[in-house]
Design a protein around this motif. Structure first.
Motif, PDB file in Angstrom:
ATOM      1  N   SER A  33       0.810  -1.222   0.000  1.00 20.32           N
ATOM      2  CA  SER A  33       0.000   0.000   0.000  1.00 20.32           C
ATOM      3  C   SER A  33       0.843   1.272   0.000  1.00 20.32           C
ATOM      4  CB  SER A  33      -0.910   0.019   1.237  1.00 20.32           C
ATOM      5  OG  SER A  33      -0.127   0.060   2.431  1.00 20.32           O
ATOM      6  N   GLU A  34       2.099   1.165   0.349  1.00 21.47           N
ATOM      7  CA  GLU A  34       2.961   2.351   0.504  1.00 21.47           C
ATOM      8  C   GLU A  34       4.286   2.136  -0.216  1.00 21.47           C
ATOM      9  OE1 GLU A  34       1.803   4.951   2.247  1.00 21.47           O
ATOM     10  OE2 GLU A  34       0.029   3.882   2.957  1.00 21.47           O
ATOM     11  N   ASP A  35       5.022   3.246  -0.417  1.00 22.60           N
ATOM     12  CA  ASP A  35       6.380   3.147  -0.938  1.00 22.60           C
ATOM     13  C   ASP A  35       7.244   2.417   0.081  1.00 22.60           C
ATOM     14  OD1 ASP A  35       6.313   4.406  -3.429  1.00 22.60           O
ATOM     15  OD2 ASP A  35       6.500   6.394  -2.539  1.00 22.60           O
ATOM     16  N   ALA A  36       7.929   1.392  -0.348  1.00 24.22           N
ATOM     17  CA  ALA A  36       8.859   0.644   0.499  1.00 24.22           C
ATOM     18  C   ALA A  36       9.625  -0.316  -0.396  1.00 24.22           C
ATOM     19  CB  ALA A  36       8.118  -0.128   1.585  1.00 24.22           C
ATOM     20  N   TRP A  37      10.741  -0.777   0.101  1.00 23.32           N
ATOM     21  CA  TRP A  37      11.522  -1.791  -0.586  1.00 23.32           C
ATOM     22  C   TRP A  37      11.142  -3.137   0.008  1.00 23.32           C
ATOM     23  CZ3 TRP A  37      14.173  -1.554  -4.876  1.00 23.32           C
ATOM     24  CH2 TRP A  37      15.020  -2.610  -5.219  1.00 23.32           C
ATOM     25  N   ILE A  38      10.997  -4.160  -0.827  1.00 22.49           N
ATOM     26  CA  ILE A  38      10.745  -5.498  -0.288  1.00 22.49           C
ATOM     27  C   ILE A  38      11.776  -6.477  -0.806  1.00 22.49           C
ATOM     28  CG2 ILE A  38       8.282  -5.209   0.104  1.00 22.49           C
ATOM     29  CD1 ILE A  38       7.780  -6.885  -2.424  1.00 22.49           C
ATOM     30  N   ASP A  39      12.138  -7.386   0.078  1.00 24.19           N
ATOM     31  CA  ASP A  39      12.947  -8.544  -0.269  1.00 24.19           C
ATOM     32  C   ASP A  39      12.122  -9.749   0.143  1.00 24.19           C
ATOM     33  OD1 ASP A  39      15.610  -7.557  -1.249  1.00 24.19           O
ATOM     34  OD2 ASP A  39      15.538  -6.513   0.672  1.00 24.19           O
ATOM     35  N   VAL A  40      12.055 -10.746  -0.714  1.00 19.67           N
ATOM     36  CA  VAL A  40      11.244 -11.930  -0.484  1.00 19.67           C
ATOM     37  C   VAL A  40      12.143 -13.151  -0.518  1.00 19.67           C
ATOM     38  CG1 VAL A  40       9.332 -13.297  -1.379  1.00 19.67           C
ATOM     39  CG2 VAL A  40       9.230 -10.809  -1.507  1.00 19.67           C
ATOM     40  N   SER A  41      11.953 -14.048   0.454  1.00 19.35           N
ATOM     41  CA  SER A  41      12.760 -15.258   0.528  1.00 19.35           C
ATOM     42  C   SER A  41      11.872 -16.455   0.838  1.00 19.35           C
ATOM     43  CB  SER A  41      13.819 -15.117   1.628  1.00 19.35           C
ATOM     44  OG  SER A  41      14.591 -16.286   1.742  1.00 19.35           O
ATOM     45  N   GLN A  42      12.267 -17.608   0.323  1.00 17.16           N
ATOM     46  CA  GLN A  42      11.573 -18.841   0.697  1.00 17.16           C
ATOM     47  C   GLN A  42      12.510 -19.801   1.422  1.00 17.16           C
ATOM     48  OE1 GLN A  42       9.069 -19.882  -2.973  1.00 17.16           O
ATOM     49  NE2 GLN A  42       7.735 -20.268  -1.221  1.00 17.16           N
TER      50      GLN A  42
END
Length: 174
Positions: free
Chosen positions: A112-121
């Motif tokens: 919903s907002e400006d942000a950086w995401i990192d995704v890991s499994q």
């Protein structure tokens, strides 16, 4: 299978609302319908008052497609995987976990907002995105990023947010 069924039920529950919003999109800012793929169901989810509010580090319930994540100052967050982009001073971050998926495939993570995401499994490396779409003038959704996911739990790390809360959803790509 239970996670896929729960997401399916959640999608059915909001499908009518999303279709109604889409049909009457005069009330929706044009930028919110100009993403590279439809985010109408996410608009409905993010507008719902029933969206769970979770602290950083929490796991989303299997029957929920997303949550409002309470963020903390980035400097206070112990990220399991170092952010791939250094957060600016004075910004917020947090960690949100999603249970294992029952079906592998292409999913989208929407913010919903400006942000950086990192995704890991695997809790050690980040997954590369396959695509993303951003609209800075949509007040409800800022961006959606697509990933190819397997059937293990998902870790989402948020950093660089300007606010101390953010709405996050994961759903199969349409």
């Amino acid at each position: 299978m239970r996670r896929a069924a729960a997401i399916g039920l959640a999608l059915l529950a909001v499908a009518g609302d999303a279709r109604a919003q889409e049909a009457g999109s005069a009330g929706i800012p044009p930028a919110c319908t100009a993403f590279d793929w439809s985010l109408m169901r996410e608009l409905a989810w993010f507008s719902a008052s029933s969206l769970a509010e979770l602290a950083s580090g929490a796991t989303v319930a299997p029957d929920m497609p997303g949550a409002v994540l309470k963020l903390r100052p980035d400097a206070e967050v112990a990220f399991p995987v170092p952010p791939s982009r250094a957060p600016a001073p004075g910004t917020y971050g947090g960690i949100l976990r999603f249970p294992a998926l029952t079906m592998p495939g292409l999913y989208q993570v929407t913010l919903s907002e400006d942000a950086w995401i990192d995704v890991s499994q695997d809790g050690q490396t980040t997954r590369p995105p396959t695509a993303f779409t951003v609209r800075r003038d949509c007040p409800t959704i800022r961006k959606s990023v697509r990933y190819q996911f397997g059937t293990t739990p998902i870790l989402i790390e948020v950093s660089g947010a300007k606010r101390d809360t953010i709405r996050i959803a994961i759903a199969p790509a349409e």
